[in-house]
Design an enzyme around this catalytic site. Structure first.
Site, PDB file in Angstrom:
ATOM      1  N   ASN A  51      14.142  95.675 -31.239  1.00  0.00           N
ATOM      2  CA  ASN A  51      14.236  97.114 -31.492  1.00  0.00           C
ATOM      3  C   ASN A  51      13.818  97.364 -32.938  1.00  0.00           C
ATOM      4  OD1 ASN A  51      14.964  99.782 -31.837  1.00  0.00           O
ATOM      5  ND2 ASN A  51      17.181  99.407 -31.789  1.00  0.00           N
ATOM      6  N   LYS A 107      13.394 100.102 -34.394  1.00  0.00           N
ATOM      7  CA  LYS A 107      13.985 101.348 -34.905  1.00  0.00           C
ATOM      8  C   LYS A 107      12.898 102.210 -35.566  1.00  0.00           C
ATOM      9  CE  LYS A 107      18.299  98.875 -35.449  1.00  0.00           C
ATOM     10  NZ  LYS A 107      19.667  98.922 -35.921  1.00  0.00           N
ATOM     11  N   HIS A 115      21.669 104.075 -27.304  1.00  0.00           N
ATOM     12  CA  HIS A 115      21.896 103.251 -28.499  1.00  0.00           C
ATOM     13  C   HIS A 115      22.920 103.949 -29.397  1.00  0.00           C
ATOM     14  CE1 HIS A 115      21.260 101.097 -32.231  1.00  0.00           C
ATOM     15  NE2 HIS A 115      20.640 100.152 -31.531  1.00  0.00           N
ATOM     16  N   GLU A 148      23.153 104.321 -32.484  1.00  0.00           N
ATOM     17  CA  GLU A 148      22.628 105.173 -33.569  1.00  0.00           C
ATOM     18  C   GLU A 148      22.297 106.565 -33.045  1.00  0.00           C
ATOM     19  OE1 GLU A 148      19.656 102.432 -34.924  1.00  0.00           O
ATOM     20  OE2 GLU A 148      21.219 101.169 -35.785  1.00  0.00           O
ATOM     21  N   GLU A 195      26.791  96.125 -27.729  1.00  0.00           N
ATOM     22  CA  GLU A 195      26.500  96.118 -29.164  1.00  0.00           C
ATOM     23  C   GLU A 195      27.655  96.759 -29.913  1.00  0.00           C
ATOM     24  OE1 GLU A 195      22.068  96.020 -30.049  1.00  0.00           O
ATOM     25  OE2 GLU A 195      22.545  98.087 -29.630  1.00  0.00           O
ATOM     26  N   GLY A 214      23.534  95.713 -37.818  1.00  0.00           N
ATOM     27  CA  GLY A 214      22.951  95.811 -39.150  1.00  0.00           C
ATOM     28  C   GLY A 214      23.891  95.447 -40.280  1.00  0.00           C
ATOM     29  N   SER A 226      23.551  91.986 -35.346  1.00  0.00           N
ATOM     30  CA  SER A 226      23.349  90.926 -36.339  1.00  0.00           C
ATOM     31  C   SER A 226      22.984  89.581 -35.702  1.00  0.00           C
ATOM     32  CB  SER A 226      24.580  90.809 -37.244  1.00  0.00           C
ATOM     33  OG  SER A 226      24.751  92.024 -37.964  1.00  0.00           O
TER      34      SER A 226
HETATM   35  C1  PEP Z   1      20.265  97.100 -32.828  1.00  0.00           C
HETATM   36  O1  PEP Z   1      19.796  97.989 -33.497  1.00  0.00           O
HETATM   37  O2  PEP Z   1      20.329  97.238 -31.604  1.00  0.00           O
HETATM   38  C2  PEP Z   1      20.750  95.900 -33.505  1.00  0.00           C
HETATM   39  C3  PEP Z   1      21.419  95.028 -32.802  1.00  0.00           C
HETATM   40  O3  PEP Z   1      20.475  95.764 -34.852  1.00  0.00           O
HETATM   41  P1  PEP Z   1      20.721  94.453 -35.760  1.00  0.00           P
HETATM   42  O4  PEP Z   1      20.184  93.267 -34.996  1.00  0.00           O
HETATM   43  O5  PEP Z   1      19.962  94.705 -37.008  1.00  0.00           O
HETATM   44  O6  PEP Z   1      22.185  94.329 -35.961  1.00  0.00           O
END
Ligand code: PEP
Length: 259
Positions: free
Chosen positions: A12, A14, A98, A100, A168, A174, A213
Site C-alpha cells: 500500500n 498510500k 483502511h 486512515e 491492522e 506506521g 509495521s
Molecule cells: C498500512 O498502511 O496498511 C500499513 C500496514 O502501514 P505500515 O506497514 O507502514 O505500518
C-alpha cells in the site's frame, strides 16, 4: 472446496509517489522480485499512477490494486472513482475500510459494507481492513471491536464471493510497533472462527492478512502462524529491496506451516 490460502503480500503506497517515481519503483520491483511463484503480490499505487504501474506490470506476476473505490457505479459524485473504473484500468484488488480513511474521512462500517458489495459486483476482490485503536486495546476490548467491524463490513457480502481481510491494529500502523505474531494469530483465529461459524464460509476459502509495521525482519514470524496468510505492507513497500525481502520472507514463513 479447495484452499485459496497461497501467501499474499499487498503493498500500500498510500499518498506517495509522483508518476515518474511510481514507474521507477515498479521497474525496480519487477527486476528484484522476478517471478514470485510462492507468493501472490499486489501493488496499490495512488490513483494517478494506476495506469502506468498497470502497464509496467504487464507480463509480470504482480497484480494491481487500488487503495479505495466508491460504491456507486457512476454519477454525480465529484472526485470519486468507481469500482467499475478501477476494473476498467486493470485492478484485481481494492482496499476497503483502511483505518486512515475511517479516521481522516470518517468512513463508517455501513459505507464500507457498500464498497465491499460494489467491488465484488465488478469482479474486484475487496481487502477489508479492520483493527482496533490503542484506547480500545487498553480497555481490553480488541476482539469484540474487531469482530464487530468484520460483521458489519461483510454484512452484505454475496454468498461465495472472494474477499481478503486484513487485521491492522491502528496502533501498529506506521509506528514501528508491530503486534506480536502470536497476538495477531489469535485475533485472526477468532476472525476465521467467526466467519466459519456465523457466516458459514468454508475455512480455507478466504485469506487473512496482518498489517502494521511489517518489514523484512518480522514477516516470516507472521506467515509462520497458522491463521496468517500474508501481509498488508505500507512503509516497507516503498523500497524495492525491502519489499522484495518481505515477499521472500512471507513465502519462507509459510513453508513452516501446513496451511
Ligand atoms: C498500512 O498502511 O496498511 C500499513 C500496514 O502501514 P505500515 O506497514 O507502514 O505500518
Amino acid at each position: 472446496m479447495s484452499s485459496v490460502r497461497k501467501p499474499l503480500v499487498i503493498g500500500n503506497w498510500k499518498m506517495n509517489g509522483l508518476v515518474a517515481a511510481s514507474g521507477a519503483l515498479t521497474r525496480e520491483l519487477g527486476e528484484t522480485l522476478r517471478t514470485p511463484e510462492m507468493c501472490e503480490v499486489v501493488l496499490c499505487p495512488p490513483f494517478t499512477a494506476l495506469q502506468q504501474v498497470g502497464q509496467l506490470l504487464t507480463g509480470l506476476k504482480i497484480r494491481l490494486g487500488a487503495q479505495n473505490g466508491f460504491p456507486a457505479d457512476k454519477g454525480a459524485f465529484t472526485g470519486e472513482v468507481s469500482m467499475a473504473m478501477l476494473r476498467d484500468i486493470g485492478c484485481d484488488y481494492v482496499l476497503v475500510g483502511h483505518s486512515e480513511r475511517r479516521q481522516h474521512l470518517s468512513e463508517g462500517d455501513g459505507f464500507v459494507a457498500r464498497k465491499v458489495v460494489a467491488a465484488v459486483s465488478h469482479d474486484l476482490t475487496p481487502v477489508l481492513c479492520v483493527g482496533e485503536s490503542g484506547e480500545v486495546r487498553a480497555a481490553g476490548e480488541s476482539e469484540s471491536f474487531v469482530l464487530g467491524q468484520v460483521e458489519r463490513g461483510l454484512s452484505m457480502l454475496p454468498v461465495g464471493a472472494s474477499f481478503v481481510l486484513a487485521y491492522e491494529p491502528v496502533w501498529a500502523i506506521g509506528t514501528g510497533l508491530a503486534a506480536t505474531a502470536r497476538d495477531a494469530n489469535a485475533m485472526l483465529a477468532a476472525v476465521r472462527e467467526w466467519l466459519c461459524e456465523k457466516r458459514g464460509i468454508p475455512r480455507d476459502t478466504f485469506r487473512l492478512l496482518y498489517g502494521g509495521s511489517v518489514g523484512p525482519e518480522n514477516i516470516a514470524d507472521f506467515t509462520a502462524q497458522n491463521e496468517i496468510d500474508g501481509a498488508l505492507v505500507g512503509g516497507a513497500s516503498l523500497n524495492a529491496q525491502a519489499f522484495a525481502a518481505v515477499v521472500l520472507g512471507a513465502a519462507r514463513g509459510y513453508l513452516c506451516t501446513n496451511k
